[in-house]
Design an enzyme around this catalytic site. Structure first.
Site, PDB file in Angstrom:
ATOM      1  CG  ASP A  61      -1.965   0.932   1.212  1.00 12.50           C
ATOM      2  OD1 ASP A  61      -1.646   2.081   0.451  1.00 12.50           O
ATOM      3  OD2 ASP A  61      -2.900   1.119   1.966  1.00 12.50           O
ATOM      4  CB  SER A  75      -3.977  12.264 -15.621  1.00 14.26           C
ATOM      5  OG  SER A  75      -5.260  12.403 -16.486  1.00 14.26           O
ATOM      6  CE1 TYR A 129      -7.062  10.118 -11.540  1.00 14.10           C
ATOM      7  CE2 TYR A 129      -7.475  11.548 -12.981  1.00 14.10           C
ATOM      8  CZ  TYR A 129      -6.906  10.470 -12.752  1.00 14.10           C
ATOM      9  OH  TYR A 129      -6.037   9.775 -13.499  1.00 14.10           O
ATOM     10  CE  LYS A 166      -3.499  10.793 -11.600  1.00 11.84           C
ATOM     11  NZ  LYS A 166      -2.372   9.612 -11.128  1.00 11.84           N
TER      12      LYS A 166
END
Length: 248
Positions: free
Chosen positions: A59, A139, A152, A156
């Site tokens: 993790d 991204s 999100y 990024k």
């Protein structure tokens, strides 16, 4: 065999982009540590790759597990040349007001804090080895954000800024740091990005990509291989768009 003699760690490597990157690195001569929260899937990926792969359940939001991940690389080869921070997490496409706090915290832990933890553990080992390469999977969402994936997108954006800052600071230590910026692709996270995986949603997203398709894991693996290789020895601080023209 562009990575002959190199040791690499790829996180989130049991599926999607990470799996393709690990496969490509191994095919080019690297010893690859397959790190993933899903231990059995990591083992299966390593088995499918063969003797150049080792699996570990990790993790990346937990420092002790990151330490163990790097220790595995050192145990097998005595060094760490390449680190690919690929593990990622997202909320489902929808209103920014409907994302639960627990989900937000997980996004920031996996997409942002994990880069910090990996840096703390991996960079000292790269320094001992005279340098190295770090790749962060960011991204296009961090470059040209669109509605529906706000938190999100923000994570990024962090990855891209962190990449550039790390590159500036670590250049004198001969550690190159670059980011991969894929457009939405054929990975297990696709339904989250689309909201729902339907032909209509795919067509809607693909319409904004000049080359007319979603990304494939092999596209990202090819870009990662180049950035990790000596062919890109003078490339650092770059957020490379692997997006079929999405950000044009």
């Amino acid at each position: 065999m562009r990575l002959e003699g190199k040791t690499a760690i790829v996180t989130g490597a049991a599926s999607g982009f990470g799996k393709a990157i690990a496969q490509r690195f191994a095919s080019e001569g690297a010893l690859v540590i397959i790190a993933d929260r899903n231990g059995p899937a990591a083992e299966q990926t390593a088995k499918s790759i063969g003797p150049r792969a080792r699996a570990i359940q990790a993790d990346v939001t937990q420092k002790q597990q990151v330490i163990e991940m790097v220790a595995m690389a050192l145990a097998h080869s005595g060094k760490l040349d390449i680190l690919v921070n690929n593990a990622g997490f997202s909320h489902r496409n929808g209103s920014l007001l409907e994302v639960e706090e627990e989900t937000f915290d997980q996004i920031m832990a996996v997409n942002a804090k994990a880069l910090y933890l990996a840096a703390l553990v991996a960079i000292p080992e790269m320094e001992k080895n005279g340098g190295g390469v770090i790749l962060n999977t960011a991204s296009t969402a961090g470059l040209r954000p669109r509605p529906g994936l706000t938190w999100y997108n923000a994570s990024k954006g962090f990855a891209i800024t962190a990449t550039k800052s790390m590159a500036a600071e670590l250049g004198p230590k001969n550690i190159r740091v670059n980011a991969l910026c894929p457009v939405v692709g054929e990975t297990p996270m696709l339904p989250l990005f689309l909201g729902e995986d339907t032909q209509e949603k795919r067509a809607e997203f693909t319409a904004g990509i000049p080359l007319g398709r979603l990304s494939q894991p092999s596209d990202i693996a090819s870009a990662a291989l180049w950035l990790a290789s000596d062919e890109a020895a003078f490339i650092t601080g770059v957020a490379l768009e692997v997006d079929g023209g999405r950000c044009v």
